[in-house]
Design an enzyme around this catalytic site. Structure first.
Site, short mmCIF file in Angstrom:
data_model
loop_
_atom_site.label_atom_id
_atom_site.label_comp_id
_atom_site.label_asym_id
_atom_site.label_seq_id
_atom_site.Cartn_x
_atom_site.Cartn_y
_atom_site.Cartn_z
N ARG A 83 5.12 7.64 -0.47
CA ARG A 83 5.75 6.70 -1.47
C ARG A 83 6.27 7.50 -2.75
O ARG A 83 5.67 8.52 -3.13
CB ARG A 83 4.74 5.93 -2.26
CG ARG A 83 5.30 4.67 -3.22
CD ARG A 83 4.24 3.85 -3.76
NE ARG A 83 3.26 3.16 -2.58
CZ ARG A 83 2.33 2.48 -2.94
NH1 ARG A 83 1.52 2.91 -3.96
NH2 ARG A 83 1.90 1.62 -2.03
N ARG A 152 0.88 4.67 -12.40
CA ARG A 152 1.69 4.69 -11.09
C ARG A 152 3.40 4.59 -11.53
O ARG A 152 3.54 4.66 -12.81
CB ARG A 152 1.49 3.65 -10.16
CG ARG A 152 -0.24 3.98 -9.52
CD ARG A 152 -0.28 3.16 -8.47
NE ARG A 152 -1.79 3.41 -7.71
CZ ARG A 152 -2.07 2.79 -6.75
NH1 ARG A 152 -1.31 1.94 -6.07
NH2 ARG A 152 -3.26 2.96 -6.38
N LYS A 227 -6.54 2.22 -10.20
CA LYS A 227 -5.18 2.21 -10.39
C LYS A 227 -4.54 1.64 -11.52
O LYS A 227 -5.40 0.74 -12.11
CB LYS A 227 -4.19 1.42 -9.13
CG LYS A 227 -4.65 0.04 -8.87
CD LYS A 227 -4.01 -0.24 -7.70
CE LYS A 227 -4.44 -1.73 -7.34
NZ LYS A 227 -3.77 -2.25 -5.90
N LYS A 229 -1.07 0.28 -13.75
CA LYS A 229 0.36 -0.08 -13.63
C LYS A 229 1.08 -0.59 -14.86
O LYS A 229 0.33 -1.33 -15.82
CB LYS A 229 0.65 -1.16 -12.50
CG LYS A 229 0.07 -0.78 -11.17
CD LYS A 229 0.14 -2.09 -10.29
CE LYS A 229 -0.15 -1.50 -8.66
NZ LYS A 229 -0.24 -2.71 -7.63
N CYS A 448 4.68 -8.15 1.38
CA CYS A 448 4.08 -6.95 1.55
C CYS A 448 4.30 -6.32 2.84
O CYS A 448 4.83 -7.28 3.75
CB CYS A 448 2.77 -6.95 0.94
SG CYS A 448 1.84 -7.69 2.22
N CYS A 454 -0.51 -1.57 7.46
CA CYS A 454 -1.67 -1.42 6.39
C CYS A 454 -2.81 -1.84 7.04
O CYS A 454 -3.15 -2.74 7.70
CB CYS A 454 -1.32 -2.79 5.40
SG CYS A 454 -2.35 -2.87 3.95
N CYS A 493 -2.85 -9.81 2.74
CA CYS A 493 -4.61 -9.88 2.23
C CYS A 493 -4.60 -10.07 0.88
O CYS A 493 -3.49 -10.17 0.27
CB CYS A 493 -5.05 -8.49 2.50
SG CYS A 493 -4.74 -7.16 1.19
N CYS A 497 -0.16 -7.37 -3.09
CA CYS A 497 0.92 -6.11 -3.36
C CYS A 497 2.10 -6.74 -3.62
O CYS A 497 3.09 -6.29 -4.50
CB CYS A 497 0.90 -5.08 -2.40
SG CYS A 497 -0.49 -4.10 -2.32
#
Length: 584
Positions: A83, A152, A227, A229, A448, A454, A493, A497
């Site tokens: 990414r 990120r 993470k 954001k 996603c 994934c 899931c 995302c």
């Protein structure tokens, strides 16, 4: 900023989760990645997989091939997802073409525009990882901090508007990106330094300091608990979904100038249904900051999360759980303590509009931008549609700036009036529907990646949503709702995302072939949806959604949206109305 913040080098006395120990012993993200890169084995060990995320890459395997390989006695078909970090989704044409080249030469021949305004390459073999990251840096981009327990890619409105407040937003995005970036030299040593000569090169990842970095001044040796954001938005244009971000800045504009930002904290979409302690959350409004305060306040927020976030359980390690535990008042007080002074309360300014920037829009300098809808962000070529070939042709013909949107689509910038027909001709000659030819429901949907790459996916998402949209377009037309704007988001899931939990309608993978159906969010992004029906079979999803639309058509009040209607009537009443409403 106050120097009273906790020392980032202070020893951590709590019981660390396994990932925390890996980070602490990693020598600032170096680990033994260099040794594994030299090993011919086709995959990395578990410890290095955690560290590689900070460098912008995840290890995956093709789950479509698992059973077949197992039957033949083989192992998994390993590859890497890589990414990029592209602040605000702004790229040059050359940078975009370089990614098209890499996806063909080093990847699986497809390219993915993400929901965070960046690009993902899939199918990169381990032996090609160093070359791929080096080539990204050669075009002055980077993968550093595109993943991992750090801040990120920073989202920002991608609309090109010459001068004025958009230029201020873009400048702030770039400054914030640099201020919140990790300082470890490991990235350059691993990917930019020539392994044979040891020579370093100037790259998009940033030139390392002359003196070797021995600490991360902002993140410390174990970085963040999870993470993080960040996004920047305008009240009239929440196209980056500000309330889903850990940290958000809503511009406060007076007389055509940004006088500051209303800061929001604690958004996050991920949840684990089997763990009741987890939940999706929208950010809360915390304080108003001036442009001069904004970066130091962002650092203060990160420091508070760094020093107080949960490092024993990664399921509840996001900042939203810290704020849920403390309350917004205590969290703000701690931020002010680190920052070194009191902050002003938020102004009344809040999000009230959303422009996806598709189609033709004036830039303010006599030129135009054109937003092209890319279904679920996937770029590929086949017998019917040649998306990659078309984008390559546009880039080489015009050579203008490219911008990626938070809805997985693309904007071509700086088009002269005389060039508009040529651009559309290139798009159509490659079999691609223009934005004007794309249905409203398809334009406002996103998914996603999910299967097959994934590792967390339970169900299909990107590969399923197009046919799902096919199944509802005609019923929507019969109900007279073809032009109705609402968001449909689908994830394989519960990690969310594609930001499903604040959409008008969402489908989240629950079990093999089954989805949880959510309703009652909205296209503006400032309200959470509720679970309408759980464990809906894949073959029943379209009928369930048509029932919602039929109930909406028969019972809407005034100009309310689909999400507003579902929120007003609630779960039980919606089910009753869907059962009663005549179906198209």
């Amino acid at each position: 900023m106050s120097t009273d913040a906790q020392d980032s080098t202070a020893p951590i006395t709590i019981k660390l989760s396994p990932v925390e120990k890996i980070k602490q012993e990693s020598r600032f993200l170096m680990g033994t990645i260099d040794q594994e890169l030299a090993d011919p084995i086709d995959h990395f060990n578990d410890d290095n997989l955690q560290l590689l995320k900070f460098h912008g890459t995840y290890q995956q395997d093709d789950r479509d091939l698992r059973t077949e390989l197992k039957k033949s006695g083989g192992g998994k078909a390993y590859s890497m997802m890589l990414r990029c970090r592209i602040p605000g989704g702004r790229m040059t044409a050359d940078q975009f073409v370089a990614h098209l080249d890499m996806c063909d030469e080093l990847g699986n021949s497809t390219l993915k525009i993400t929901t965070r305004q960046t690009l993902q390459l899939h199918g990169i073999l381990k032996q090609n990882l160093r070359e791929t990251i080096k080539r990204i840096n050669d075009v002055e981009l980077s993968t550093l901090a595109a993943c991992g327990d750090v801040n990120r890619n920073i989202m920002c409105c991608p609309a090109k508007r010459v001068g004025g407040i958009h230029a201020e937003l873009e400048k702030f995005t770039d400054e914030l990106t640099q201020a919140l970036a990790p300082r470890t030299p490991a990235y350059h040593e691993l990917w930019i330094t020539d392994p044979d000569t040891g020579e370093k090169s100037l790259a998009g990842g940033g030139e390392p300091d002359a003196r070797p970095v021995v600490d991360e001044p902002l993140y410390g040796p174990t970085y963040l608990p999870r993470k993080f954001k960040c996004g920047i938005a305008l009240p009239e244009d929440n196209c980056i979904d500000i309330y889903t971000q850990d940290l958000g800045f809503i511009a406060v504009v007076r007389d055509g100038k940004i006088i500051g930002y209303n800061v929001t904290v604690g958004g996050g979409m991920g949840r684990t249904p089997s763990a009741k302690k987890t939940f999706p959350a929208l950010a809360q409004r915390m304080a108003f900051v001036t442009p001069e305060q904004a970066i130091d306040v962002a650092k203060a927020v990160i420091i508070v999360q760094r020093d107080n976030g949960n490092r024993t359980d990664r399921k509840t390690a996001r900042m939203k759980y810290l704020i849920a535990d403390w309350g917004i008042d205590k969290f703000r007080a701690e931020v002010e303590k680190v920052f070194g002074e009191k902050l002003a309360d938020c102004t009344e300014d809040d999000v009230h509009g959303f422009d996806d920037h598709m189609g033709w829009q004036e830039q303010g300098d006599g030129k135009w931008s054109y937003g092209l809808n890319i279904e679920n962000g996937r770029l590929y070529d086949n017998d019917q549609i040649q998306l990659k070939a078309a984008l390559r042709k546009v880039c080489t013909t015009f050579g203008r700036e490219i911008r990626l949107t938070g809805h997985q689509s693309i904007i071509f910038c700086d088009i002269d009036e005389s060039e508009k027909e040529k651009l559309i001709e290139i798009i159509q000659s490659h079999g691609i529907p223009t934005t004007e030819q794309t249905s409203t429901v398809r334009r406002w949907s996103m998914a996603c990646v999910a299967l097959p790459t994934c590792g967390l996916a339970i169900t299909e998402s990107e590969r399923r949503l197009p046919s799902l949209i096919d199944g509802i377009e005609e019923p929507l037309a019969k109900l007279g709702l073809s032009n109705e704007r609402f968001t449909i988001r689908m994830t394989g899931c519960p990690n969310g995302c594609a930001r499903p939990y604040n959409a008008d309608i969402a489908l989240v993978g629950k079990a093999v072939g089954k989805y949880t159906l959510f309703a009652g969010g909205g296209w503006l992004g400032n309200r959470l949806a509720y679970i309408y029906k759980d464990a809906v079979k894949d073959e029943d999803v379209v009928d369930e959604m048509i029932g919602i639309f039929a109930a909406f058509k028969a019972n809407r009040e005034g100009e309310e949206s689909v999400g507003d209607f579902c929120a007003r009537v609630g779960e039980e009443r919606l089910a009753e109305l869907a059962e009663q409403a005549p179906k198209p």
